[in-house]
Enzyme design. Sequence first.
Site, short mmCIF file in Angstrom:
data_model
loop_
_atom_site.label_atom_id
_atom_site.label_comp_id
_atom_site.label_asym_id
_atom_site.label_seq_id
_atom_site.Cartn_x
_atom_site.Cartn_y
_atom_site.Cartn_z
CG LEU A 89 1.96 -57.75 13.64
CD1 LEU A 89 3.28 -57.09 13.26
CD2 LEU A 89 2.41 -58.73 14.51
N GLY A 90 -1.91 -55.44 15.45
CA GLY A 90 -2.61 -54.33 16.35
C GLY A 90 -3.28 -53.46 15.55
N GLY A 131 -4.61 -49.55 15.49
CA GLY A 131 -4.42 -48.12 15.89
C GLY A 131 -5.72 -47.13 15.49
CE1 TYR A 177 -5.30 -40.28 13.27
CE2 TYR A 177 -3.72 -41.19 14.42
CZ TYR A 177 -4.31 -40.43 14.30
OH TYR A 177 -4.41 -39.37 15.05
N GLY A 178 -5.26 -46.91 11.68
CA GLY A 178 -5.40 -48.23 10.73
C GLY A 178 -4.75 -49.26 11.47
CB VAL A 179 -4.96 -53.02 10.31
CG1 VAL A 179 -4.37 -54.20 10.82
CG2 VAL A 179 -6.44 -52.68 10.65
CB VAL A 180 0.49 -52.53 12.87
CG1 VAL A 180 1.83 -53.15 12.38
CG2 VAL A 180 0.40 -50.99 12.92
CE LYS A 217 1.03 -46.18 12.26
NZ LYS A 217 0.98 -46.04 13.86
CG ASP A 227 1.94 -40.79 19.57
OD1 ASP A 227 1.36 -40.63 20.66
OD2 ASP A 227 1.37 -41.48 18.50
P1 ATP Z 1 -2.28 -45.03 18.02
O1 ATP Z 1 -3.07 -45.21 17.09
O2 ATP Z 1 -3.20 -44.55 19.05
O3 ATP Z 1 -1.08 -44.29 18.08
P2 ATP Z 1 -1.03 -47.40 18.63
O4 ATP Z 1 0.37 -46.85 18.59
O5 ATP Z 1 -1.35 -48.81 19.23
O6 ATP Z 1 -1.97 -46.62 18.93
P3 ATP Z 1 -0.54 -48.35 15.75
O7 ATP Z 1 0.86 -47.83 15.57
O8 ATP Z 1 -1.41 -48.42 14.70
O9 ATP Z 1 -1.21 -47.74 17.01
O10 ATP Z 1 -0.05 -49.90 16.23
C1 ATP Z 1 -1.00 -50.96 16.62
C2 ATP Z 1 -0.53 -52.07 17.42
O11 ATP Z 1 0.50 -52.83 16.30
C3 ATP Z 1 0.52 -51.30 18.32
O12 ATP Z 1 -0.25 -51.11 19.61
C4 ATP Z 1 1.58 -52.73 18.49
O13 ATP Z 1 1.11 -53.47 19.57
C5 ATP Z 1 1.86 -53.19 17.15
N1 ATP Z 1 2.80 -52.98 16.38
C6 ATP Z 1 3.20 -51.69 15.83
N2 ATP Z 1 4.31 -51.81 15.24
C7 ATP Z 1 4.73 -52.83 15.30
C8 ATP Z 1 6.10 -53.66 14.84
N3 ATP Z 1 6.90 -52.95 14.31
N4 ATP Z 1 6.41 -54.83 15.24
C9 ATP Z 1 5.40 -55.47 15.97
N5 ATP Z 1 4.01 -54.97 16.35
C10 ATP Z 1 4.10 -53.54 16.06
MG MG Z 2 1.85 -46.98 17.21
#
Ligand code: ATP
Ligand code: MG
Length: 301
Positions: free
Chosen positions: A14-15, A17, A19-22, A37, A128
């Site tokens: 899904l994305g 960040g 620290y890792g992948v969602v 996450k 955050d």
């Molecule tokens: P950072 O690591 O700097 O905090 P981030 O918030 O983008 O950045 P993550 O929290 O790891 O990093 O999330 C990565 C991406 O995954 C997000 O930008 C979002 O688009 C997607 N995502 C996160 N949680 C969900 C969720 N519950 N449902 C759908 N998409 C999600």
């Molecule tokens: Mg996030």
Amino acid sequence: YKISMEQLKVMEVLGRGQYGVVHKVFHKPTHVMMALKEIRLELNKRALQQIIMELDVLHKARSPYIVDFYGAFFIESGVYYSMEYMDFGSLDRLYGTGIPEPVLGQITLSVVRGLRFLKDELNIIHRDVKPTNILVNKKGDVKLCDFGVSGELNQSLAKTHVGCQSYMAPERIFSTSGPDGYTIQSDVWSLGLTIIEAATGRFPYEAAGFTNVFDQINAIVNGASPSLPEDRHSSAACDFIDKCLNKDPARRPNYHDLLAHPWLVEAAAAADTVDMEEWAVGAHALFLERTQPQPSPASRQ
Ligand code: ATP
Ligand code: MG
């Protein structure tokens, strides 16, 4: 009820960040789609155990403005937690060239209600607030995720932070008080920046011409606060943002004040007249158009 990796069928990313992948995951026992996450951390088992225990508080975090939490576990040096899957992803994917003010008012209302819930019900400071931590589903619901529930996790993340855009309040930037010095006021600053970004389609310090992190940090600490373009927004919205972005944290409003501000009072009264589902569906379709490669003329024949 404990969730484990064995119960999950891992699907698409899904994305990503810092620290890792969602991942999107399917929880086999309940047939529920979830988002999983990953937070990769070099920590000992005791610290990881502590984080999992502290994350358990999230089971109490039930609010229409907060992403539901299903459970957490750790594997080797990573913490994993599963939460409500939000179909349309985060606000940064949906704002395009800027969200129209009536919709922006509804989004801000949800975010402020979510932040107030965390503070009043759970005594949690988010830490955050930014567009990637505001999620939207296909009904047009707007919910917060990734708030600082675990002291142990806050400490580990504070040590490794390497953000390239800073939503951090000026008073936090050179603060030596560590994660404990964080206050509600700092989240209110991040909220102000987030709303400008959603309204204009750009991170405000970048739009002002500060392209690298060092210039941005200097502008945050020493420059004037950003504001909404007055020609495109109501005076109530502009005033709301100016109050959030007061450089003196003591003079920023709290969530009670923000909910009593004319802009949000008006947004609350207009809630029935703003079709959030229609906006979300349209914004998501535009996001797909921008990001999914169109078939080339050759392959279309
Ligand atoms: P950072 O690591 O700097 O905090 P981030 O918030 O983008 O950045 P993550 O929290 O790891 O990093 O999330 C990565 C991406 O995954 C997000 O930008 C979002 O688009 C997607 N995502 C996160 N949680 C969900 C969720 N519950 N449902 C759908 N998409 C999600
Ligand atoms: Mg996030």
